[in-house]
Design a protein around this motif. Structure first.
Motif, PDB file in Angstrom:
ATOM      1  N   ARG A  37      43.998  38.889  44.651  1.00 47.14           N
ATOM      2  CA  ARG A  37      43.136  38.338  43.597  1.00 47.14           C
ATOM      3  C   ARG A  37      43.102  39.253  42.375  1.00 47.14           C
ATOM      4  O   ARG A  37      42.927  38.784  41.254  1.00 47.14           O
ATOM      5  CB  ARG A  37      41.730  38.062  44.126  1.00 47.14           C
ATOM      6  CG  ARG A  37      40.988  39.285  44.470  1.00 47.14           C
ATOM      7  CD  ARG A  37      39.608  39.082  45.040  1.00 47.14           C
ATOM      8  NE  ARG A  37      39.128  40.353  45.527  1.00 47.14           N
ATOM      9  CZ  ARG A  37      38.617  41.304  44.756  1.00 47.14           C
ATOM     10  NH1 ARG A  37      38.477  41.099  43.458  1.00 47.14           N
ATOM     11  NH2 ARG A  37      38.243  42.447  45.273  1.00 47.14           N
ATOM     12  N   LEU A  38      43.292  40.551  42.576  1.00 48.28           N
ATOM     13  CA  LEU A  38      43.322  41.454  41.425  1.00 48.28           C
ATOM     14  C   LEU A  38      44.552  41.195  40.558  1.00 48.28           C
ATOM     15  O   LEU A  38      44.518  41.386  39.345  1.00 48.28           O
ATOM     16  CB  LEU A  38      43.325  42.929  41.858  1.00 48.28           C
ATOM     17  CG  LEU A  38      42.092  43.450  42.560  1.00 48.28           C
ATOM     18  CD1 LEU A  38      42.098  44.972  42.563  1.00 48.28           C
ATOM     19  CD2 LEU A  38      40.819  42.954  41.893  1.00 48.28           C
ATOM     20  N   ALA A  39      45.620  40.796  41.221  1.00 52.91           N
ATOM     21  CA  ALA A  39      46.844  40.496  40.473  1.00 52.91           C
ATOM     22  C   ALA A  39      46.677  39.209  39.658  1.00 52.91           C
ATOM     23  O   ALA A  39      47.446  38.935  38.756  1.00 52.91           O
ATOM     24  CB  ALA A  39      48.024  40.365  41.416  1.00 52.91           C
ATOM     25  N   LEU A  40      45.655  38.436  39.965  1.00 49.29           N
ATOM     26  CA  LEU A  40      45.453  37.146  39.287  1.00 49.29           C
ATOM     27  C   LEU A  40      44.187  37.139  38.450  1.00 49.29           C
ATOM     28  O   LEU A  40      43.992  36.247  37.627  1.00 49.29           O
ATOM     29  CB  LEU A  40      45.298  36.024  40.324  1.00 49.29           C
ATOM     30  CG  LEU A  40      46.283  35.974  41.479  1.00 49.29           C
ATOM     31  CD1 LEU A  40      45.807  34.963  42.514  1.00 49.29           C
ATOM     32  CD2 LEU A  40      47.654  35.605  40.987  1.00 49.29           C
ATOM     33  N   GLY A  41      43.318  38.148  38.641  1.00 43.57           N
ATOM     34  CA  GLY A  41      41.928  38.021  38.235  1.00 43.57           C
ATOM     35  C   GLY A  41      41.579  38.292  36.790  1.00 43.57           C
ATOM     36  O   GLY A  41      40.430  38.581  36.481  1.00 43.57           O
ATOM     37  N   LEU A  94      52.264  35.964  46.393  1.00 48.35           N
ATOM     38  CA  LEU A  94      51.673  35.842  45.064  1.00 48.35           C
ATOM     39  C   LEU A  94      51.596  34.381  44.643  1.00 48.35           C
ATOM     40  O   LEU A  94      50.590  33.936  44.079  1.00 48.35           O
ATOM     41  CB  LEU A  94      52.487  36.648  44.046  1.00 48.35           C
ATOM     42  CG  LEU A  94      52.401  38.166  44.178  1.00 48.35           C
ATOM     43  CD1 LEU A  94      53.454  38.844  43.315  1.00 48.35           C
ATOM     44  CD2 LEU A  94      51.008  38.671  43.796  1.00 48.35           C
ATOM     45  N   ASP A  95      52.664  33.648  44.929  1.00 47.48           N
ATOM     46  CA  ASP A  95      52.681  32.228  44.538  1.00 47.48           C
ATOM     47  C   ASP A  95      51.587  31.447  45.254  1.00 47.48           C
ATOM     48  O   ASP A  95      50.931  30.595  44.659  1.00 47.48           O
ATOM     49  CB  ASP A  95      54.058  31.611  44.817  1.00 47.48           C
ATOM     50  CG  ASP A  95      55.114  32.123  43.850  1.00 47.48           C
ATOM     51  OD1 ASP A  95      54.741  32.846  42.898  1.00 47.48           O
ATOM     52  OD2 ASP A  95      56.309  31.822  44.049  1.00 47.48           O
ATOM     53  N   ALA A 117      46.392  28.768  44.977  1.00 41.47           N
ATOM     54  CA  ALA A 117      45.014  28.603  45.447  1.00 41.47           C
ATOM     55  C   ALA A 117      44.025  28.818  44.305  1.00 41.47           C
ATOM     56  O   ALA A 117      42.984  28.177  44.237  1.00 41.47           O
ATOM     57  CB  ALA A 117      44.736  29.570  46.589  1.00 41.47           C
ATOM     58  N   ALA A 118      44.359  29.739  43.403  1.00 40.68           N
ATOM     59  CA  ALA A 118      43.446  30.051  42.300  1.00 40.68           C
ATOM     60  C   ALA A 118      43.754  29.211  41.063  1.00 40.68           C
ATOM     61  O   ALA A 118      43.111  29.381  40.023  1.00 40.68           O
ATOM     62  CB  ALA A 118      43.537  31.535  41.956  1.00 40.68           C
ATOM     63  N   ALA A 119      44.761  28.338  41.185  1.00 39.36           N
ATOM     64  CA  ALA A 119      45.177  27.487  40.065  1.00 39.36           C
ATOM     65  C   ALA A 119      45.444  28.292  38.802  1.00 39.36           C
ATOM     66  O   ALA A 119      44.943  27.986  37.717  1.00 39.36           O
ATOM     67  CB  ALA A 119      44.126  26.397  39.807  1.00 39.36           C
TER      68      ALA A 119
END
Ligand SMILES: *Cc1c(COP(=O)(O)O)cnc(C)c1O
Length: 376
Positions: free
Chosen positions: A212-216, A25-26, A31-33
């Motif tokens: 990405r869903l966890a971050l999106g 996750l980190d 990567a997605a800042a």
């Protein structure tokens, strides 16, 4: 002497698996800042058979714990867990709200009946809630049509001091398969757009394969992922092993050979005589059967390890015993160590696949009569 069967649980494996999820996750967040999501370690069903108290100790680095049994939630508090606890099925009757209040348990809010119970409640502390959308799993949750109104009701309860944080959650049906979670994710986004509060959508499969869903989500929203099975070192996928994911088996089911038979060609093994020796062979009888939680659906060929050597199960599993082929292990005899699944043996997922099921079922079905010991 007790029967030689026991399950060994590794704290270090549990910790390791949590750190694998954390690091993934980190990296994705970097990567997605964006902010890395928080983790609700899912410990339902007695921590997938591993023991609630052990899970509380091992998952100290998780931001929260999620489960569904109120008694298990109370045990977490009694074991010293001071962080968030989410009840995945929420509460079932009005009296449950006293327990939520007293032990500061957060709840999933998935039905009008629950909203009605909250209308009558006067908790001493605000109760944190995640309003659940049924985005296609068709298990728990408000329908897309009802979601907006349910969320409004939750916000009204918040305004009255009954609820604290109000967030949004859903559950994916196909995050582990080729269908993926996008069809539900799109609906979730549409239904929750503009609504405040934290978000929680990802189980193990989505967390590991669709990070990405966890971050999106829109900026500033707190994300909570909900991994379960991977924390115990089993895979949520049937096309990627726990090993390949860098996970370690936390449960090892061990026993011993308690008898040996020499078969002549033509002799059979066990109930139903489903295995016939085509030549003379030595077989070992293992103190482990379906009453220990070993699946009876596993037949001839299911992997098992004897004295560190991979071999196979023969014939039908009986209640208290099963039979293994000793041909690859000529030195084995009564007292030889057997690993049914886990460290030094086949993975629980391999055994499960041989029985037409999933590792989840084997881990959670470990029988009460099997003693559990700490490996480290
Ligand atoms: C069981 C469960 C999880 C965890 O699922 P895994 O596949 O074990 O990661 C997450 N969310 C909900 C609502 C669950 O019921």
């Amino acid at each position: 002497m007790p029967r030689p069967i026991y399950a060994q649980i590794s704290q270090s494996a549990l910790r390791h698996n949590l750190s694998v999820v954390r690091e993934r996750l980190d990296r994705a967040a970097q990567a997605a800042a964006c902010e890395s999501p928080s983790i609700w370690a899912v410990i339902k069903a007695n921590a997938y058979g591993h023991g609630i108290e052990r899970a509380v100790r091992a998952f100290g680095q998780a931001q929260g714990l999620a489960m569904l049994d109120l008694e298990e939630a109370v045990r977490c508090r009694e074991a010293g867990w001071g962080g968030p606890i989410l009840l995945l099925e929420g509460f079932f009757q009005p009296q449950d709200l006293d327990i939520l209040d007293r032990y500061r348990l957060s709840t999933s809010l998935h039905s009008q009946e629950q909203l009605d119970m909250l209308e009558q409640a006067r908790p001493a502390h605000r109760i944190n809630a995640m309003v659940k959308l049924n985005s296609g799993m068709n298990r728990l949750g408000f329908s897309p049509e009802a979601y907006g109104a349910a969320f409004e009701s939750a916000l009204a309860l918040q305004a009255r001091g009954v609820l604290g944080t109000v967030g949004k959650m859903t559950h994916f049906a196909t995050a582990d398969s080729g269908l993926g979670p996008d069809w539900q994710w799109t609906l979730f986004q549409a239904c929750t757009e503009g609504l405040p509060g934290p978000v929680s959508v990802c189980n193990s499969a989505a967390t590991l394969r669709h990070a990405r869903l966890a971050l999106g989500q829109p900026e500033g929203q707190v994300q909570w992922v909900r991994p379960g099975i991977c924390l115990y070192g089993a895979s949520p996928f049937d096309d990627e092993s726990a090993d390949a994911l860098g996970l370690r088996a936390a449960m090892t089911l061990r026993s011993e050979i308690i008898g040996v038979q020499d078969l002549k060609a033509g002799q059979t093994v066990g109930y139903g005589a489903t295995f016939t020796a085509s030549k003379p062979m030595r077989i070992g009888v293992v103190a482990c059967g379906y009453a220990d939680g070993y699946p009876r659906h596993c037949g001839t060929g299911t992997p098992v390890t004897v004295s560190g050597v991979p071999t196979r199960l023969l014939g039908r599993v009986s209640m208290d015993m099963l039979v293994v082929d000793l041909e690859p292990v000529p030195s084995a005899g009564v007292g030889s160590a057997v690993v049914l699944w886990g460290e030094g043996g086949p993975s629980v997922d391999e055994v499960a696949a041989a029985g037409g099921t999933i590792g989840y079922e084997l881990l959670t079905a470990l029988a009460m009569r099997v003693p559990v010991r700490d490996a480290d």
